[in-house]
Design an enzyme around this catalytic site. Structure first.
Site, PDB file in Angstrom:
ATOM      1  N   ASP A  14      25.583 -32.388  -1.542  1.00  0.00           N
ATOM      2  CA  ASP A  14      26.102 -33.440  -0.659  1.00  0.00           C
ATOM      3  C   ASP A  14      26.962 -34.374  -1.505  1.00  0.00           C
ATOM      4  O   ASP A  14      26.945 -34.321  -2.738  1.00  0.00           O
ATOM      5  CB  ASP A  14      24.936 -34.207  -0.023  1.00  0.00           C
ATOM      6  CG  ASP A  14      25.410 -35.371   0.834  1.00  0.00           C
ATOM      7  OD1 ASP A  14      26.329 -35.167   1.645  1.00  0.00           O
ATOM      8  OD2 ASP A  14      24.897 -36.493   0.667  1.00  0.00           O
ATOM      9  N   TYR A  45      32.365 -39.459   0.624  1.00  0.00           N
ATOM     10  CA  TYR A  45      33.447 -38.517   0.914  1.00  0.00           C
ATOM     11  C   TYR A  45      34.063 -38.805   2.294  1.00  0.00           C
ATOM     12  O   TYR A  45      35.183 -38.391   2.575  1.00  0.00           O
ATOM     13  CB  TYR A  45      32.914 -37.077   0.992  1.00  0.00           C
ATOM     14  CG  TYR A  45      32.544 -36.390  -0.303  1.00  0.00           C
ATOM     15  CD1 TYR A  45      32.626 -37.050  -1.536  1.00  0.00           C
ATOM     16  CD2 TYR A  45      32.119 -35.066  -0.297  1.00  0.00           C
ATOM     17  CE1 TYR A  45      32.271 -36.391  -2.714  1.00  0.00           C
ATOM     18  CE2 TYR A  45      31.778 -34.405  -1.464  1.00  0.00           C
ATOM     19  CZ  TYR A  45      31.846 -35.064  -2.673  1.00  0.00           C
ATOM     20  OH  TYR A  45      31.507 -34.400  -3.817  1.00  0.00           O
ATOM     21  N   ASN A  58      27.952 -33.341   6.005  1.00  0.00           N
ATOM     22  CA  ASN A  58      28.685 -33.109   7.255  1.00  0.00           C
ATOM     23  C   ASN A  58      30.193 -33.100   7.017  1.00  0.00           C
ATOM     24  O   ASN A  58      30.921 -32.331   7.635  1.00  0.00           O
ATOM     25  CB  ASN A  58      28.326 -34.189   8.273  1.00  0.00           C
ATOM     26  CG  ASN A  58      26.893 -34.081   8.733  1.00  0.00           C
ATOM     27  OD1 ASN A  58      26.616 -33.468   9.748  1.00  0.00           O
ATOM     28  ND2 ASN A  58      25.956 -34.634   7.975  1.00  0.00           N
ATOM     29  N   GLU A 114      21.612 -47.009   2.988  1.00  0.00           N
ATOM     30  CA  GLU A 114      21.327 -46.966   1.544  1.00  0.00           C
ATOM     31  C   GLU A 114      20.702 -48.267   1.062  1.00  0.00           C
ATOM     32  O   GLU A 114      20.004 -48.290   0.048  1.00  0.00           O
ATOM     33  CB  GLU A 114      22.603 -46.629   0.762  1.00  0.00           C
ATOM     34  CG  GLU A 114      23.052 -45.206   1.046  1.00  0.00           C
ATOM     35  CD  GLU A 114      23.969 -44.601   0.003  1.00  0.00           C
ATOM     36  OE1 GLU A 114      24.303 -45.282  -0.983  1.00  0.00           O
ATOM     37  OE2 GLU A 114      24.359 -43.433   0.197  1.00  0.00           O
ATOM     38  N   CYS A 172      26.031 -37.178  10.372  1.00  0.00           N
ATOM     39  CA  CYS A 172      26.192 -37.728   9.023  1.00  0.00           C
ATOM     40  C   CYS A 172      24.793 -37.744   8.433  1.00  0.00           C
ATOM     41  O   CYS A 172      23.826 -38.069   9.134  1.00  0.00           O
ATOM     42  CB  CYS A 172      26.776 -39.142   9.092  1.00  0.00           C
ATOM     43  SG  CYS A 172      26.786 -39.997   7.509  1.00  0.00           S
TER      44      CYS A 172
HETATM   45  N1  DGL Z   1      26.909 -37.286   3.188  1.00  0.00           N
HETATM   46  C1  DGL Z   1      28.064 -37.660   3.961  1.00  0.00           C
HETATM   47  C2  DGL Z   1      28.172 -36.779   5.212  1.00  0.00           C
HETATM   48  O1  DGL Z   1      27.192 -36.295   5.746  1.00  0.00           O
HETATM   49  C3  DGL Z   1      28.010 -39.115   4.360  1.00  0.00           C
HETATM   50  C4  DGL Z   1      28.338 -40.050   3.238  1.00  0.00           C
HETATM   51  C5  DGL Z   1      29.756 -39.923   2.767  1.00  0.00           C
HETATM   52  O2  DGL Z   1      30.679 -40.407   3.449  1.00  0.00           O
HETATM   53  O3  DGL Z   1      29.940 -39.328   1.704  1.00  0.00           O
HETATM   54  O4  DGL Z   1      29.249 -36.564   5.694  1.00  0.00           O
END
Ligand code: DGL
Length: 261
Positions: free
Chosen positions: A6, A38, A70, A148, A180
């Protein structure tokens, strides 16, 4: 090994579901905490980061990959599948789409995700394969830092959740996908703020179920996967990262810092 990655700690919500259903397998996790988030980045950058993460896991022995992000699942999956054509690659969107298509009573599906995921239009494309669905998508980037910080039940979080839920209420969605990694931690709050008729879909759970099913149907691959100890890697390590990881996984864990260069 089953390798999961992730953009940061968020994918631990996926790891937790996988560990719950498949406790015997050793899991290899990579969280790119040095470059998170991301969700606001361009598809090209996200795809290149995803590829680096996949390579890291494959080099350390992953034989099945789970894209536990995601955003990478939305815009970076193809690059990984092309780089590793014979590797089973799971993502967190396909299983969630299947659940949403199945449980949606009036074909009105809401998708709450990162900016990049919403911009990709992936849910619209994949749901169209299952039939005619009205998809309402809303980016909810402010929820990531709130989760977070552990602000799961603060008045400020409630106000922001209410704001983000408005388009879904207006569209009268019957199903809402929490697209997400962080949002499932807000599931109780989100569920309490929308109609009880709305089915809330957690992609982490849907993915773990899909993976479990696939391993049962592919015993030869399953038998080659190692059992026992799991290892968790991050690209930047701070005391806060450790605190979040422990509180989400509800156990003591060791995070190891690695570099992807
Ligand atoms: N882990 C990211 C997602 O599920 C969420 C956090 C991010 O924007 O990196 O898309």
């Amino acid at each position: 090994m089953i390798g999961l990655f992730d953009s940061g700690v968020g994918g631990l919500t996926v790891l937790k579901e996988v560990a719950k259903r498949l406790p015997e397998y050793s899991l290899l996790y990579l969280g790119d905490t040095a470059r998170t988030p991301y969700g606001n980045k361009s598809p090209q950058v996200v795809a290149s980061y995803g590829l680096q993460a996949a390579r890291f896991l494959v080099e350390r022995g992953a034989r099945v990959l789970v894209v536990a992000c995601n955003t990478v699942s939305a815009v970076g999956l193809e690059a990984i599948e092309q780089a590793y054509p014979s590797m089973p690659v799971f993502n967190v969107i396909t299983p969630a789409v299947e659940v949403a298509a199945r449980v949606s009573s009036h074909h009105r599906v809401g998708v709450m995700g990162t900016r990049a995921l919403v911009a990709s239009g992936i849910y619209q494309r994949l749901l169209a394969v299952h039939g005619r669905y009205q998809v309402t998508a809303q980016a909810a980037p402010l929820l990531v830092p709130l989760v977070e910080e552990g602000w799961l039940d603060k008045p400020e979080t409630k106000r922001i959740v209410k704001h983000y839920l408005t388009p879904f209420k207006q569209a009268q969605v019957d199903t809402l996908v929490l697209a997400c990694t962080h949002y499932p931690l807000l599931k109780p709050l989100i569920a309490s703020r929308i109609s009880r008729r709305v089915r809330v879909v957690d992609p982490a759970e849907a993915t773990a179920i899909a993976l479990e099913k696939w391993l049962t149907q592919n015993p030869e691959t399953a038998s080659t996967l190692s059992k026992g100890e799991s290892r968790l890697y991050v690209t930047d390590l701070t005391p806060h990262t450790e605190t979040i990881a422990r509180s989400w996984l509800k156990r003591t864990i060791t995070l190891e810092r690695v570099s992807l260069d």
